[in-house]
Design a protein around this motif. Structure first.
Motif, PDB file in Angstrom:
ATOM      1  N   VAL A   9      17.926  -4.455 -44.876  1.00 32.30           N
ATOM      2  CA  VAL A   9      18.113  -3.126 -45.465  1.00 32.30           C
ATOM      3  C   VAL A   9      17.210  -3.009 -46.687  1.00 32.30           C
ATOM      4  N   LEU A  10      16.385  -1.974 -46.711  1.00 30.27           N
ATOM      5  CA  LEU A  10      15.541  -1.704 -47.877  1.00 30.27           C
ATOM      6  C   LEU A  10      15.869  -0.322 -48.410  1.00 30.27           C
ATOM      7  N   ASP A  11      16.052  -0.232 -49.707  1.00 28.72           N
ATOM      8  CA  ASP A  11      16.260   1.067 -50.354  1.00 28.72           C
ATOM      9  C   ASP A  11      15.017   1.421 -51.149  1.00 28.72           C
ATOM     10  N   VAL A  12      14.474   2.572 -50.871  1.00 31.91           N
ATOM     11  CA  VAL A  12      13.293   3.040 -51.599  1.00 31.91           C
ATOM     12  C   VAL A  12      13.722   4.252 -52.414  1.00 31.91           C
ATOM     13  N   ARG A  13      13.605   4.111 -53.734  1.00 26.60           N
ATOM     14  CA  ARG A  13      14.005   5.224 -54.598  1.00 26.60           C
ATOM     15  C   ARG A  13      12.766   6.038 -54.928  1.00 26.60           C
ATOM     16  N   THR A  14      12.891   7.336 -54.843  1.00 28.37           N
ATOM     17  CA  THR A  14      11.758   8.216 -55.136  1.00 28.37           C
ATOM     18  C   THR A  14      12.098   9.076 -56.346  1.00 28.37           C
ATOM     19  N   GLU A  15      11.070   9.659 -56.930  1.00 24.77           N
ATOM     20  CA  GLU A  15      11.291  10.434 -58.139  1.00 24.77           C
ATOM     21  C   GLU A  15      11.166  11.925 -57.881  1.00 24.77           C
ATOM     22  N   THR A  16      10.454  12.276 -56.832  1.00 29.39           N
ATOM     23  CA  THR A  16      10.124  13.682 -56.639  1.00 29.39           C
ATOM     24  C   THR A  16      11.345  14.524 -56.296  1.00 29.39           C
ATOM     25  N   SER A  17      11.391  15.727 -56.827  1.00 29.38           N
ATOM     26  CA  SER A  17      12.447  16.665 -56.443  1.00 29.38           C
ATOM     27  C   SER A  17      11.849  17.808 -55.633  1.00 29.38           C
ATOM     28  N   GLU A  18      10.565  17.649 -55.292  1.00 28.25           N
ATOM     29  CA  GLU A  18       9.872  18.681 -54.514  1.00 28.25           C
ATOM     30  C   GLU A  18       9.925  18.340 -53.028  1.00 28.25           C
ATOM     31  N   ALA A  19       9.606  19.347 -52.213  1.00 28.08           N
ATOM     32  CA  ALA A  19       9.524  19.112 -50.773  1.00 28.08           C
ATOM     33  C   ALA A  19       8.310  18.227 -50.483  1.00 28.08           C
ATOM     34  N   MET A  20       8.420  17.407 -49.437  1.00 23.71           N
ATOM     35  CA  MET A  20       7.295  16.548 -49.025  1.00 23.71           C
ATOM     36  C   MET A  20       6.985  16.823 -47.565  1.00 23.71           C
ATOM     37  N   SER A  21       5.695  16.930 -47.259  1.00 25.63           N
ATOM     38  CA  SER A  21       5.294  17.102 -45.864  1.00 25.63           C
ATOM     39  C   SER A  21       4.323  16.003 -45.467  1.00 25.63           C
ATOM     40  N   PHE A  22       4.423  15.586 -44.229  1.00 22.20           N
ATOM     41  CA  PHE A  22       3.515  14.585 -43.661  1.00 22.20           C
ATOM     42  C   PHE A  22       2.951  15.193 -42.391  1.00 22.20           C
ATOM     43  N   ALA A  23       1.643  15.121 -42.224  1.00 14.45           N
ATOM     44  CA  ALA A  23       1.054  15.812 -41.083  1.00 14.45           C
ATOM     45  C   ALA A  23      -0.239  15.152 -40.650  1.00 14.45           C
ATOM     46  N   GLY A  24      -0.775  15.636 -39.557  1.00 14.60           N
ATOM     47  CA  GLY A  24      -2.053  15.163 -39.051  1.00 14.60           C
ATOM     48  C   GLY A  24      -2.259  15.684 -37.647  1.00 14.60           C
ATOM     49  N   THR A  25      -3.502  15.637 -37.197  1.00 13.31           N
ATOM     50  CA  THR A  25      -3.786  16.150 -35.860  1.00 13.31           C
ATOM     51  C   THR A  25      -3.663  15.029 -34.843  1.00 13.31           C
ATOM     52  N   ASP A  26      -3.182  15.393 -33.663  1.00 15.54           N
ATOM     53  CA  ASP A  26      -3.098  14.398 -32.594  1.00 15.54           C
ATOM     54  C   ASP A  26      -4.359  14.506 -31.731  1.00 15.54           C
ATOM     55  N   GLY A  27      -4.386  13.760 -30.649  1.00 14.88           N
ATOM     56  CA  GLY A  27      -5.572  13.729 -29.793  1.00 14.88           C
ATOM     57  C   GLY A  27      -5.941  15.090 -29.233  1.00 14.88           C
ATOM     58  N   GLY A  28      -4.962  15.979 -29.063  1.00 17.47           N
ATOM     59  CA  GLY A  28      -5.222  17.308 -28.494  1.00 17.47           C
ATOM     60  C   GLY A  28      -5.609  18.342 -29.544  1.00 17.47           C
ATOM     61  N   GLY A  29      -5.765  17.931 -30.772  1.00 13.83           N
ATOM     62  CA  GLY A  29      -6.199  18.867 -31.818  1.00 13.83           C
ATOM     63  C   GLY A  29      -5.059  19.631 -32.469  1.00 13.83           C
ATOM     64  N   ARG A  30      -3.832  19.400 -32.051  1.00 20.93           N
ATOM     65  CA  ARG A  30      -2.698  20.075 -32.683  1.00 20.93           C
ATOM     66  C   ARG A  30      -2.298  19.340 -33.957  1.00 20.93           C
ATOM     67  N   THR A  31      -1.854  20.100 -34.929  1.00 18.78           N
ATOM     68  CA  THR A  31      -1.358  19.488 -36.161  1.00 18.78           C
ATOM     69  C   THR A  31       0.153  19.323 -36.053  1.00 18.78           C
ATOM     70  N   ASN A  32       0.610  18.095 -36.178  1.00 22.50           N
ATOM     71  CA  ASN A  32       2.051  17.807 -36.182  1.00 22.50           C
ATOM     72  C   ASN A  32       2.485  17.600 -37.622  1.00 22.50           C
ATOM     73  N   PHE A  33       3.667  18.070 -37.944  1.00 21.09           N
ATOM     74  CA  PHE A  33       4.138  17.869 -39.311  1.00 21.09           C
ATOM     75  C   PHE A  33       5.634  17.548 -39.349  1.00 21.09           C
ATOM     76  N   ILE A  34       6.015  16.858 -40.417  1.00 25.11           N
ATOM     77  CA  ILE A  34       7.439  16.668 -40.728  1.00 25.11           C
ATOM     78  C   ILE A  34       7.601  17.027 -42.202  1.00 25.11           C
ATOM     79  N   THR A  35       8.532  17.901 -42.492  1.00 25.86           N
ATOM     80  CA  THR A  35       8.758  18.328 -43.875  1.00 25.86           C
ATOM     81  C   THR A  35      10.170  17.961 -44.302  1.00 25.86           C
ATOM     82  N   LEU A  36      10.259  17.360 -45.486  1.00 28.26           N
ATOM     83  CA  LEU A  36      11.570  17.056 -46.063  1.00 28.26           C
ATOM     84  C   LEU A  36      11.791  17.972 -47.258  1.00 28.26           C
ATOM     85  N   MET A  37      12.911  18.682 -47.246  1.00 28.29           N
ATOM     86  CA  MET A  37      13.232  19.574 -48.360  1.00 28.29           C
ATOM     87  C   MET A  37      14.525  19.094 -49.012  1.00 28.29           C
ATOM     88  N   PRO A  38      14.451  18.578 -50.243  1.00 33.40           N
ATOM     89  CA  PRO A  38      15.678  18.095 -50.898  1.00 33.40           C
ATOM     90  C   PRO A  38      16.748  19.183 -50.940  1.00 33.40           C
TER      91      PRO A  38
END
Lengths: 140, 778
Positions: free
Chosen positions: B244-273
């Protein structure tokens, strides 16, 4: 194909006939619930005994018996698992001492044969013989 | 030591130092852990010390939201990648390979997320490594995330399963036919001779502030200011608990992670506190506490679970309604209908809790259904389930829980992960879940979870991507946002200049730009999405209990859907397995490899005797205690190496020796009377006890708006506001006003808890001289 081989089948066929996956059958063999194959090495084969053993296991499970209990029951009747094996084409004759000879099925599996030879070595050691090669050269 | 062992660095040893002849010697976890999921590589090293070919089967549990991607089999002169095939084809390829004498490897997922990794035809003396790549989810929170990986496999309860002790100290579970051909390991009471585990994980610095582990001693090394490298601080460890690992973060803003896949589409995941969604509303709640009292909960988990429920009762208002259900293979409850949160209801609850003792099996679905009956005919209600989740055959449980129609909030306890199951159970019913290790406090976590239940930050939230072409949301996001838990949205779009994610609900809206995000994570984001989709589809696979043509059609549709997802994302599922066959020179066909199943240890904190009744249960407990160690993990203080430990770890270990500050707060919370005040013989004593309790909460960081005891603080404040103020003199009134101001978030108190606790035990009526002590404290 000999008459004996007509009544033998490979693991895939045993799995198909019994409805028990091949990997599970191997596990049952390792646990001593199902007899080892009829021959060791590349010609490993299975017969009616194996099919019966698998049916017995399935029935036992449905009747509420655990595999552990079935294994203990099988261990209590050691002769049954090999009594119905097809007659081998030959027997090996191991002269242990001047007054003792032991016969071993010619188609015994490698693993089984290894154990048998270990026991024979002990027998030979205890019953005594000056001929140290006696175990190495069985007579068919 | 053989050359092979020297190359591996270490191997299992007996007490006398001799190496143990074990087919699987090492399990090493590596990879990268992000706030939205993890890309992992699990290396298994198999070394055969036998004289004939062997087949080794290793069983392990999938982490939450996890899926297998591929594996490589490596040995002398070969490195082969697996293929993804429908289960039947993969099994046939594996069996054909075994028959041909080739090295065959199969990774197949079974019910309950149990994976069987089978490697057949390992030759005498041969070393084979299987590197299994997988994607896993993490438990995201507003202030960080928890990553959990199952290094241990817990035994589980099923009404038709049979627990058998095959030899002293070794137990097996025999499952009924409906579980198919899954192979479970033997559980041993003693860790001696089992394989070693180790890990080396990278945690990108984009958001992490601090990494700690409540389960293992860790070393954290900062790499080029970009990421933290987390490794096991010791050479190797025993496989008796999850990492078990606990990672503490400081940000209170939303975070998004994204990138294009092989077909040129952009996939994203957004976390909103959740804090972005505004304030929680204080509304009356309908809550049923469902307590697992199965035998495996015996000991500290049971005691802490009961203390937790008692502490939660202290936060109930007279307008709240509640019930308590305790289940093993029988179900008992506080009554057939909900109780009011008033004095009478609390009295019934206080009488019920001491009767709850750990025993029997784990009929979890029956517990949830009993809660639904208590709540009926009302439906808008929550369940707080406290369990170790050690059950098998989860498909029907999920089906029955969904049918009950209640939000199930799960608080899992244990060292071996049923995290995947409890996550599914919570998500399928609209609740939240959290899983603790035995080294952590259950009661504090329960109080925290309870404070968020029934009072979401926002409901009916709808999401939409704007400013982009052909945008889609990959999973239907939950419309409810619970306090402390960020809203997570998965999606994709074809192209866009200023794409934004918009969230709207009845009292507000949010707009999150998607353009300024990390854009090199296209493949990872897509795989994490795929693993979530497959886990959700898996949860419904086989849940339907209907038979006949309709049932078969439904099952066929589920199979087709799962197979389609597997092919689309390139991930294994219960319909698609991974297989590889390596043809080596000298392979001998038709040989029967001897099958070995890799044994596992009993999970830390679970008594061997609770599953496999035998004479060795006391020995198992002693072994578990030894492996606990001190409970506080520290490593060397070299300048480049830092070490962390859970703030609660040592406290939990000591919880039943010397009461800690948290123990006292939990006890105080449980003692709060229905009118919000502390108990006492006279009104004056009640006011003084309430001021003292409030002071202790505030001095420990809990105010009306902050801390997990915030609901309790608000209840105490209500009582003080409603008191007859004419009964206190000027000096007493000043003290009350000072404490009330601090509890409302005003100027902080400067005293210490100890000076109060020296004179008052938190239970008995306080002596009037405590007013004077309070003045000194303040």
């Amino acid at each position: 194909m000999t008459r004996q081989e007509e009544h033998e089948f490979k693991l895939a066929e045993l799995a198909e006939r019994s409805g028990v996956p091949a990997r599970t059958i191997r596990l049952y063999i390792a646990k001593g619930l199902v007899p080892p194959p009829l021959r060791a090495g590349r010609d490993a084969a299975y017969g009616q005994d194996h099919l019966d053993a698998l049916h017995r296991i399935r029935e036992g499970q449905r009747a509420g018996l655990t595999l552990n209990r079935m294994r203990h029951e099988l261990a209590a009747e050691p002769a049954r698992s090999s009594s119905n094996l097809p007659e081998p084409e030959c027997w090996w004759d191991y002269p242990i001492a001047r007054d003792v000879r032991v016969n071993i099925r010619g188609d015994a599996s490698g693993m089984r044969l290894k154990k048998i030879r270990e026991v024979l070595s002990l027998l030979h050691e205890h019953l005594g013989s000056d001929d140290s090669d006696i175990i190495e050269e069985p007579m068919p | 030591m053989t050359e092979t062992e020297e190359a591996l660095g270490f191997g299992p040893r007996k007490n006398n130092g001799e190496p143990v002849r074990l087919a699987m010697q090492e399990l090493h976890l590596s990879g990268k852990v992000l706030p939205v999921g993890a890309r992992l590589m699990l290396q298994h090293v198999f070394v055969s010390g036998e004289l004939d070919p062997i087949e080794v089967v290793y069983a392990f549990a999938l982490p939450r939201d996890a899926a297998l991607r591929q594996f490589h089999v490596t040995g002398e002169g070969f490195r082969v990648r697996s293929e993804l095939k429908p289960v039947e084809e993969a099994e046939k390829a594996y069996e054909d390979g075994i028959e041909a004498g080739s090295l065959s490897t199969l990774a197949k997922i079974h019910q309950d997320g149990v994976v069987n990794l089978a490697v057949g035809n390992i030759r005498p003396g041969e070393t084979v490594a299987v590197q299994l790549e997988l994607v896993a989810g993490v438990n995201a929170r507003d202030d960080g995330y928890r990553f959990r990986f199952p290094f241990a496999l817990a035994p589980g309860y099923h009404p038709k399963a049979r627990m058998v002790e095959t030899q002293p100290g070794t137990g097996e579970i025999e499952l009924p036919e409906e579980f198919g051909d899954v192979i479970l390991p033997a559980w041993t009471a003693e860790m001696e001779g089992l394989h070693h585990v180790s890990f080396d994980l990278e945690i990108p610095m984009m958001s992490s502030l601090e990494v700690s582990s409540p389960s293992h001693p860790i070393s954290v090394r900062r790499l080029n200011g970009e990421s933290d490298r987390v490794t096991l601080a010791t050479e190797g460890d025993v496989p008796n608990r999850d990492l078990v690992l606990d990672v503490r973060t400081e940000t209170s803003e939303a975070m998004s992670f994204a990138g294009t896949d092989g077909g040129g589409r952009t996939n994203f995941i957004t976390l909103m506190p959740s804090a972005l969604f505004g304030e929680r509303r204080e509304e009356p709640r309908r809550v049923v506490f469902v307590i697992d009292r199965s035998g495996s909960m015996d000991g500290a988990p049971m005691r802490q679970a009961l203390a937790a429920v008692n502490a939660c009762l202290g936060a109930l208002t007279p307008e709240d309604r509640f019930g308590i259900v305790a289940f093993d293979d029988k179900v008992e409850s506080t009554g057939s209908s909900l109780l009011a949160g008033d004095a009478k209801g609390r009295e019934i609850a206080q009488g019920f809790l001491p009767t709850v003792h750990a025993r029997g099996g784990t009929e979890l679905a029956a517990g949830i259904e009993a809660a639904a009956k208590i709540i009926w005919p009302e439906q808008d209600a929550d369940i707080l389930l406290v369990t170790d989740g050690q059950v098998m055959g989860i498909d029907p449980i999920l089906f029955r829980a969904r049918r009950a129609g209640l939000r199930v909030h799960c608080l899992g306890i244990g060292s071996a992960s049923q995290d995947r199951f409890l996550t599914q159970l919570a998500r399928e019913t609209g609740g939240t879940s959290q899983f603790l290790t035995p080294r952590e406090r259950v009661d504090m976590a329960a109080v925290e979870l309870f404070s968020t239940m029934g009072r979401p930050m926002a409901s009916g939230v709808a999401y939409e991507v704007q400013g982009a072409e052909d945008a889609q949301l990959a999973l239907r996001p939950s419309g409810t946002v619970h306090a402390g838990n960020p809203a997570i949205v998965y999606g994709s779009y074809q192209s866009g200049t200023t794409p934004t994610l918009c969230a709207t609900w009845n009292s507000g809206s949010l707009t999150i730009p998607l353009s300024s995000v990390r854009c090199d994570l296209g493949e990872t984001v897509k795989l994490v999405q795929g693993a979530r989709l497959i886990t959700d589809a898996d949860a419904r696979f086989g849940q339907s209990s209907s038979g006949g043509i309709l049932g078969r059609r439904m099952r066929t549709r589920e199979e087709q859907h799962l197979e389609k997802l597997s092919r689309e994302y390139g991930l294994a599922s219960r319909r698609m397995a991974l297989v590889a066959v390596v043809e080596r020179p000298g392979d001998t066909s038709g040989q029967l490899p001897a099958t070995q199943v890799v044994p596992v240890g009993m999970p830390e904190g679970t008594s061997y005797g609770s599953y496999f009744p035998s004479s060795v249960s006391s020995f198992a407990s002693a072994s578990a205690l030894r492996s606990h160690g001190s409970g506080l993990f520290t490593v060397g203080s070299a300048s480049s190496v830092s070490s962390f430990s859970s703030p609660h770890a040592s406290e939990a270990m000591e919880a039943f020796d010397e009461p800690t500050a948290d123990d006292r707060l939990v006890a105080l919370a449980g003692a709060i009377a229905p009118d919000g005040g502390m108990p006492g013989r006279t009104p004056d004593q009640r006011v003084l006890a309430t001021v003292l309790a409030l002071t202790l909460f505030v001095l420990n960081g809990h105010t009306a708006a902050r801390g997990i005891f915030a609901p309790h603080v608000r209840r105490l404040l209500l009582f003080l506001r409603a008191r007859d103020s004419a009964q206190q003199n000027r000096e007493q009134t000043e003290i009350i006003e000072r404490v009330v101001d601090a509890a409302k978030g005003g100027s902080a108190l400067a005293g210490s808890s100890d000076s109060i606790l020296e004179e008052w035990d938190g239970k008995s009526d306080p002596d009037p001289s405590m007013w004077k002590r309070m003045r000194e404290v303040l």
